[in-house]
Design an enzyme around this catalytic site. Structure first.
Site, PDB file in Angstrom:
ATOM      1  CE1 TYR A 102      41.680  32.409  39.073  1.00  0.00           C
ATOM      2  CE2 TYR A 102      43.519  33.155  37.495  1.00  0.00           C
ATOM      3  CZ  TYR A 102      43.093  33.194  38.428  1.00  0.00           C
ATOM      4  OH  TYR A 102      43.886  33.486  40.082  1.00  0.00           O
ATOM      5  NE  ARG A 116      38.421  37.084  30.354  1.00  0.00           N
ATOM      6  CZ  ARG A 116      38.727  38.427  29.671  1.00  0.00           C
ATOM      7  NH1 ARG A 116      38.014  38.221  28.821  1.00  0.00           N
ATOM      8  NH2 ARG A 116      39.801  38.473  29.871  1.00  0.00           N
ATOM      9  CB  CYS A 133      41.030  32.569  46.080  1.00  0.00           C
ATOM     10  SG  CYS A 133      41.356  33.476  47.955  1.00  0.00           S
TER      11      CYS A 133
END
Length: 161
Positions: A102, A116, A133
């Site tokens: 991420y 985040r 994803c």
């Protein structure tokens, strides 16, 4: 990279007729929604469809087969905020068999402290595998969560390697 139509809301899509169906993928049953513009949703696992008037499992199977043979050959509709679409498009640049964290994905879009926010955008993806994803892992290399379950994520990653 497939042909991509980017929109903020499904109401912007010139839907003539939305079709749906279930097809078998390398990781099990897949639920697909599409129209004349492109694929709007691809999900895994639970594939319950109520009495859908435009259900076409044969066409869904053909599309799922095409998607897993050559993901870039199927036009898609990215429906989300500008930020979500930015994350998804960058994620689509991650090659089959590669993973990204991420934090790395956030840096790639120029948002160094945005892991985040990127995670939230990744979680909102409705186009499993087409917007990969499943290729996003936690910073420590842990598989993390997945909208369709960790087992499906593992199976997708294993299938790609």
């Amino acid at each position: 990279m497939p042909v991509v139509l980017e929109i903020d809301r499904l109401q912007q899509l010139p839907l003539e007729r939305l079709h749906c169906g279930v097809g078998d993928s390398p990781v099990g049953p897949s639920l697909l929604f599409w129209d004349s513009v492109g694929v709007c949703q691809l999900s895994f696992g639970a594939t319950s469809l109520a009495q859908a008037s435009q259900r076409d499992d044969r066409q869904a199977q053909a599309l799922v087969a095409q998607i897993f043979a050559d993901p870039g050959s199927v036009p898609i509709v990215l429906c989300g905020t500008h930020f979500q679409r930015r994350v998804w498009l960058e994620l689509m640049a991650t090659s089959i068999g590669q993973t990204v964290s991420y934090a790395q994905l956030a840096r790639r879009i120029g948002l160094a402290k945005g892991a985040r926010a990127v995670g939230s955008a990744v979680a909102a993806n409705a186009l499993g595998f087409l917007v990969p994803c499943h290729r996003v892992l936690r910073q420590d290399g842990d598989i993390g969560q997945f909208r369709w379950g960790v087992e499906i994520k593992r199976r997708l990653l294993d299938w790609e390697t």
